[in-house]
Design a protein around this motif. Structure first.
Motif, short mmCIF file in Angstrom:
data_model
loop_
_atom_site.label_atom_id
_atom_site.label_comp_id
_atom_site.label_asym_id
_atom_site.label_seq_id
_atom_site.Cartn_x
_atom_site.Cartn_y
_atom_site.Cartn_z
N MET A 61 75.75 81.64 -24.36
CA MET A 61 75.62 80.29 -23.80
C MET A 61 74.39 79.60 -24.39
O MET A 61 73.41 80.24 -24.72
N ASP A 62 74.45 78.30 -24.52
CA ASP A 62 73.34 77.54 -25.07
C ASP A 62 72.26 77.34 -24.02
O ASP A 62 72.44 77.60 -22.85
N SER A 63 71.12 76.80 -24.51
CA SER A 63 70.04 76.48 -23.59
C SER A 63 70.52 75.43 -22.59
O SER A 63 71.39 74.62 -22.89
N ARG A 64 69.92 75.47 -21.39
CA ARG A 64 70.34 74.56 -20.34
C ARG A 64 69.14 74.24 -19.46
O ARG A 64 68.10 74.88 -19.57
N MET A 65 69.30 73.24 -18.62
CA MET A 65 68.27 72.96 -17.63
C MET A 65 68.31 74.06 -16.59
O MET A 65 69.38 74.42 -16.09
N SER A 66 67.16 74.63 -16.28
CA SER A 66 67.13 75.73 -15.31
C SER A 66 67.38 75.19 -13.91
O SER A 66 67.25 74.00 -13.64
N ASN A 67 67.72 76.09 -12.99
CA ASN A 67 67.82 75.75 -11.58
C ASN A 67 67.10 76.81 -10.77
O ASN A 67 66.61 77.81 -11.32
N ALA A 68 67.01 76.61 -9.46
CA ALA A 68 66.23 77.52 -8.63
C ALA A 68 66.74 78.95 -8.72
O ALA A 68 65.96 79.90 -8.78
N LEU A 69 68.07 79.12 -8.77
CA LEU A 69 68.64 80.46 -8.84
C LEU A 69 68.36 81.10 -10.19
O LEU A 69 67.97 82.28 -10.26
N SER A 70 68.55 80.37 -11.29
CA SER A 70 68.34 80.96 -12.62
C SER A 70 66.87 81.32 -12.83
O SER A 70 66.56 82.32 -13.48
N ARG A 71 65.96 80.52 -12.25
CA ARG A 71 64.53 80.85 -12.38
C ARG A 71 64.18 82.07 -11.57
O ARG A 71 63.36 82.90 -12.00
N GLU A 72 64.77 82.22 -10.39
CA GLU A 72 64.52 83.42 -9.59
C GLU A 72 65.06 84.66 -10.30
O GLU A 72 64.40 85.71 -10.32
N LEU A 73 66.23 84.54 -10.90
CA LEU A 73 66.80 85.65 -11.66
C LEU A 73 65.92 85.97 -12.86
O LEU A 73 65.61 87.15 -13.13
N GLY A 74 65.50 84.94 -13.60
CA GLY A 74 64.64 85.17 -14.75
C GLY A 74 63.34 85.83 -14.38
O GLY A 74 62.85 86.73 -15.08
N ASP A 75 62.77 85.41 -13.25
CA ASP A 75 61.53 86.01 -12.77
C ASP A 75 61.73 87.49 -12.45
O ASP A 75 60.88 88.32 -12.77
N ALA A 76 62.87 87.81 -11.83
CA ALA A 76 63.16 89.21 -11.49
C ALA A 76 63.34 90.04 -12.76
O ALA A 76 62.88 91.20 -12.83
N LEU A 77 63.99 89.49 -13.78
CA LEU A 77 64.16 90.20 -15.05
C LEU A 77 62.81 90.45 -15.72
O LEU A 77 62.54 91.55 -16.22
N ARG A 78 61.98 89.43 -15.74
CA ARG A 78 60.67 89.55 -16.38
C ARG A 78 59.81 90.59 -15.68
O ARG A 78 59.15 91.43 -16.32
#
Length: 285
Positions: free
Chosen positions: A1-18
């Motif tokens: 998937m291409d880059s996109r505007m983040s949302n609250a859920l995707s940022r929480e997921l990204g934070d958990a991955l990091r």
């Protein structure tokens, strides 16, 4: 998937991955090589600006050799539907460990906070917080609340715009000493404005809320409903909360006027604590 505007859920997921990657022994370069992904893809996933399948997320976590609880938490986020609204449970009166809350407070440019029956958590003294949280939740919860306030000490700190209803000043939390110190905290802290009983409140200000804006993604609203927190970045919802902030600007006293009221309440609680500490004295609110 291409880059996109983040949302609250995707940022929480990204934070958990990091965080899972930081806690693992696997180096970033080795993870790139093992997955066969580009460094950019992993970086965007961890920032929440790129989506991918739940299968890919499972592969990512598997390569980190994360424990079962970490895997289950991340997969629950990966499989959650993005509706623009996040509901998160927490211990009663203590949302301070919620990653969704910490993540957004730490990256906000402006934090609007409106409280009716208590001083906002980001402005509470330790003793005031301790009385609200209660001893059953443990001292570590007070420490977590104080740690949240450290965001204002970082080099690029968010701008806090705090609005407190006069009812919160009248509500005695703990003894007069606790309230006296809390009034001083409000008196000498910038960005705090009072909404008085005399103000004619529109319906938009019948409930407490927080509203956060950011440099690189749309705003997020936050409501704390006791043991449940609601985050929203849905366009229509955040627009309504933006209007709530405009309403607060109209009805609240200026910072200078508010300081005068905080000083009066500090003086009142100062007299109450002196009466309480006098031999045979007993403070009466």
């Amino acid at each position: 998937m291409d880059s996109r505007m983040s949302n609250a859920l995707s940022r929480e997921l990204g934070d958990a991955l990091r965080r899972a990657r930081y806690e693992s022994e696997l180096k970033f370069g080795d993870l790139v090589e093992e997955l066969g992904w580009s460094a950019g893809k992993i970086s965007k996933l961890e920032r929440g600006t790129r989506g991918t399948s739940a299968v890919d997320i499972a592969r990512y976590v598997g390569h980190l050799r994360a424990d079962q609880s970490t895997y289950d938490h991340i997969m629950s986020l990966a499989e959650e539907s993005s509706t623009g609204h996040l509901v998160r449970e927490h211990e009663l009166a203590v949302p301070d460990a919620l990653r969704a809350l910490l993540l957004h407070e730490q990256t906000a440019r402006v934090i609007w906070s409106y409280q009716i029956l208590m001083v906002p958590g980001l402005l509470q003294t330790a003793d005031y917080a301790r009385e609200l949280i209660g001893t059953t939740n443990g001292e570590h919860r007070v420490i977590e609340r104080m740690a949240r306030q450290e965001i204002f000490n970082k080099p690029r700190a968010p701008w806090g715009r705090f609005f407190i209803h006069e009812a919160a000043l009248m509500r005695a939390v703990g003894c007069p000493q606790v309230m006296y110190e809390q009034m001083l905290q409000l008196l000498f802290r910038g960005g705090v404005r009072l909404v008085t009983f005399a103000a004619a409140l529109p319906a938009s200000l019948n409930s407490a809320f927080s509203f956060m804006t950011f440099d690189d993604h749309p705003p997020v609203s936050y409501l704390d409903g006791g043991p449940v927190a609601l985050f929203s970045d849905e366009f229509e919802t955040t627009n309504r909360f933006r209007q709530c902030c405009n309403d607060l600007d109209l009805v609240a006293l200026s910072e200078e006027e508010s300081r005068l009221v905080f000083a009066k309440w500090a003086d009142r609680y100062d007299r109450l604590r002196e009466e309480q500490s006098a031999p045979g004295g007993e403070a009466v609110a």
